[in-house]
Design a protein around this motif. Sequence first.
Motif, PDB file in Angstrom:
ATOM      1  N   SER A  40       0.860  -1.180   0.000  1.00 22.22           N
ATOM      2  CA  SER A  40       0.000   0.000   0.000  1.00 22.22           C
ATOM      3  C   SER A  40       0.893   1.225   0.000  1.00 22.22           C
ATOM      4  O   SER A  40       1.879   1.294   0.740  1.00 22.22           O
ATOM      5  CB  SER A  40      -0.922   0.019   1.224  1.00 22.22           C
ATOM      6  OG  SER A  40      -0.172   0.035   2.405  1.00 22.22           O
ATOM      7  N   GLY A  41       0.553   2.195  -0.835  1.00 21.46           N
ATOM      8  CA  GLY A  41       1.407   3.361  -0.951  1.00 21.46           C
ATOM      9  C   GLY A  41       2.696   3.013  -1.670  1.00 21.46           C
ATOM     10  O   GLY A  41       2.915   1.878  -2.091  1.00 21.46           O
ATOM     11  N   ALA A  42       3.557   3.978  -1.827  1.00 19.45           N
ATOM     12  CA  ALA A  42       4.809   3.779  -2.554  1.00 19.45           C
ATOM     13  C   ALA A  42       5.831   3.089  -1.669  1.00 19.45           C
ATOM     14  O   ALA A  42       6.330   3.668  -0.709  1.00 19.45           O
ATOM     15  CB  ALA A  42       5.354   5.112  -3.043  1.00 19.45           C
ATOM     16  N   GLY A  43       6.094   1.831  -1.960  1.00 18.48           N
ATOM     17  CA  GLY A  43       7.171   1.126  -1.283  1.00 18.48           C
ATOM     18  C   GLY A  43       6.835   0.562   0.074  1.00 18.48           C
ATOM     19  O   GLY A  43       7.729   0.121   0.784  1.00 18.48           O
ATOM     20  N   SER A  44       5.554   0.550   0.445  1.00 15.23           N
ATOM     21  CA  SER A  44       5.175   0.013   1.746  1.00 15.23           C
ATOM     22  C   SER A  44       4.563  -1.371   1.563  1.00 15.23           C
ATOM     23  O   SER A  44       3.376  -1.512   1.288  1.00 15.23           O
ATOM     24  CB  SER A  44       4.159   0.946   2.429  1.00 15.23           C
ATOM     25  OG  SER A  44       3.718   0.404   3.656  1.00 15.23           O
ATOM     26  N   CYS A  45       5.375  -2.411   1.706  1.00 15.63           N
ATOM     27  CA  CYS A  45       4.933  -3.784   1.490  1.00 15.63           C
ATOM     28  C   CYS A  45       5.210  -4.625   2.730  1.00 15.63           C
ATOM     29  O   CYS A  45       6.267  -4.501   3.348  1.00 15.63           O
ATOM     30  CB  CYS A  45       5.641  -4.405   0.285  1.00 15.63           C
ATOM     31  SG  CYS A  45       5.269  -3.610  -1.295  1.00 15.63           S
ATOM     32  N   GLY A 444       0.543   1.066  -8.553  1.00 15.38           N
ATOM     33  CA  GLY A 444       1.787   1.795  -8.408  1.00 15.38           C
ATOM     34  C   GLY A 444       2.603   1.428  -7.194  1.00 15.38           C
ATOM     35  O   GLY A 444       3.728   1.910  -7.019  1.00 15.38           O
ATOM     36  N   SER A 445       2.064   0.518  -6.346  1.00 13.97           N
ATOM     37  CA  SER A 445       2.750   0.216  -5.078  1.00 13.97           C
ATOM     38  C   SER A 445       3.646  -1.001  -5.127  1.00 13.97           C
ATOM     39  O   SER A 445       4.487  -1.184  -4.250  1.00 13.97           O
ATOM     40  CB  SER A 445       1.717   0.019  -3.968  1.00 13.97           C
ATOM     41  OG  SER A 445       0.975  -1.193  -4.172  1.00 13.97           O
ATOM     42  N   THR A 446       3.484  -1.866  -6.125  1.00  8.93           N
ATOM     43  CA  THR A 446       4.169  -3.170  -6.076  1.00  8.93           C
ATOM     44  C   THR A 446       5.512  -3.195  -6.793  1.00  8.93           C
ATOM     45  O   THR A 446       6.231  -4.177  -6.697  1.00  8.93           O
ATOM     46  CB  THR A 446       3.274  -4.264  -6.699  1.00  8.93           C
ATOM     47  OG1 THR A 446       3.172  -4.052  -8.108  1.00  8.93           O
ATOM     48  CG2 THR A 446       1.905  -4.283  -6.070  1.00  8.93           C
ATOM     49  N   THR A 447       5.838  -2.136  -7.493  1.00  7.19           N
ATOM     50  CA  THR A 447       7.097  -2.133  -8.271  1.00  7.19           C
ATOM     51  C   THR A 447       8.099  -1.150  -7.732  1.00  7.19           C
ATOM     52  O   THR A 447       9.149  -0.938  -8.347  1.00  7.19           O
ATOM     53  CB  THR A 447       6.823  -1.827  -9.748  1.00  7.19           C
ATOM     54  OG1 THR A 447       6.190  -0.535  -9.858  1.00  7.19           O
ATOM     55  CG2 THR A 447       5.912  -2.870 -10.360  1.00  7.19           C
ATOM     56  N   SER A 448       7.828  -0.554  -6.578  1.00  5.63           N
ATOM     57  CA  SER A 448       8.737   0.455  -6.041  1.00  5.63           C
ATOM     58  C   SER A 448       9.744  -0.129  -5.072  1.00  5.63           C
ATOM     59  O   SER A 448      10.575   0.593  -4.531  1.00  5.63           O
ATOM     60  CB  SER A 448       7.935   1.555  -5.344  1.00  5.63           C
ATOM     61  OG  SER A 448       7.114   1.013  -4.322  1.00  5.63           O
ATOM     62  N   THR A 449       9.627  -1.477  -4.776  1.00  6.63           N
ATOM     63  CA  THR A 449      10.603  -2.097  -3.890  1.00  6.63           C
ATOM     64  C   THR A 449      11.285  -3.240  -4.592  1.00  6.63           C
ATOM     65  O   THR A 449      10.817  -3.722  -5.611  1.00  6.63           O
ATOM     66  CB  THR A 449       9.900  -2.645  -2.628  1.00  6.63           C
ATOM     67  OG1 THR A 449       8.883  -3.576  -3.012  1.00  6.63           O
ATOM     68  CG2 THR A 449       9.295  -1.513  -1.823  1.00  6.63           C
TER      69      THR A 449
END
Length: 449
Positions: A40-45, A444-449
């Motif tokens: 959820s959110g940018a990079g919060s997994c 947009g949240s799953t590819t930032s990490t």
Amino acid sequence: MSRLWLVGFCFFALAALACGQQAGTMQAETHPKLTWKQCSGAGSCTAQNGEIVLDSNWRWLRKDDGGYSNCYTGNTWDAEACPDDASCAKNCALEGADYSGTYGITSSGDSLTLKLVTGSNVGSRTYLMKDEETYQVFNLLNKEFTFDVDVSKLPCGTNGALYFVEMPADGDKGKGNNNAGAKYGTGYCDAQCPHDLKFIAGEANVEGWEPSEGDKNSGSGKYGSCCNEMDIWEANSMGAAYTPHTCKKEGLYRCTGTECGDGDERYSGVCDKDGCDYSHYRLGATDYFGPGKTVDTNSKMTVVTQFVGNPLTEIRRFYIQNGKQIDNSVVSVPGVSNYSSITGNFCEEYKQVFGDQNSFDADGGLSEMSASLGRGHVLVMSLWVDFAAHMLWLDSSYPTDGDPSKPGIKRGECATSSGVPADVISQNADAQVVFSNIRFGDIGSTTST
């Protein structure tokens, strides 16, 4: 799973294994562990502790009398234990599975490997579990689903598939005589309304059972098991497609007769068997997906699928490979606009140009797919060979008597003589697919990490 013009759908194990409804006691059922991430959110997994379960159709089915006698051997039911559908479900028990030793299913951390040939077994179908008794259910609306996959060892005629179906979270446990439930992989359904399932909705599929002529361990019964299906990934190293399939019924529906849509009644059934497929090669991007191509199947890749809107209006796709984002292929077919995602207009337009019957829209289109996804879907990961159409609908020219120069006929570079299961099995015993790093969350949240 999307099988354009395919009469039926089956996953086949060539071992003398089967499925049942009672929970067996001869072998413990221990699910392989598989972690995945909720984002959820940018990079919060956040890591989730999941499990994998093998579908009931592969399992040893024995008489529930304390002995070791089979209820099903080869492709034939035991007449004493299974005189009718209801009695068979009472008399037969599903046993636990030796995942790695018998079926070639192994997991490590966030990675799942499915092997095509393990001893006499071929292929498998697995589900992601929330816990020991319950399938993990996903609501994909306005969400993004991402995973890594290695198809480098999948030749023509194979399919390493990852997809969603509207099957019951408890595997229909407690319905009819089903006392095994999701823990033993029961409750499967899809838009092909498969007849090869030996138990549907708590009863056996004994009535009208016909052993398969091509597969010594399979057959088909009177009933089929139908439900909405979202094929995120059907692929081998030579071809790939993603495809929504809609049905006129909610959840698992046990069909019979015309409503199953078999044979010449394909477009009279309760489900859209063709689907609205986005197949790169079929849509004109012949240099996009394959060995050494834009998306190079010699190497692992990240597959990102976005479900835009609630209600659903668009299904988008892009890839990440070697640290670079690769936008989805663009349609390059005369008479079809330059689409790069699945929308209602895309489905209508390409089907008209290809001369395909638009059963997708007739069965509700994206509107029905949206309603189904909102009710929740179970994640399926599988590896299979195709006894009915040799996977030519995915990676070759199909139908084989069609003109390959006609739009929509050619789907890949595999020969029309390829994909014969006996050949694939004997020549590619080391075939496998590896799924890993599953992520699910806001767009947009799953590819930032």
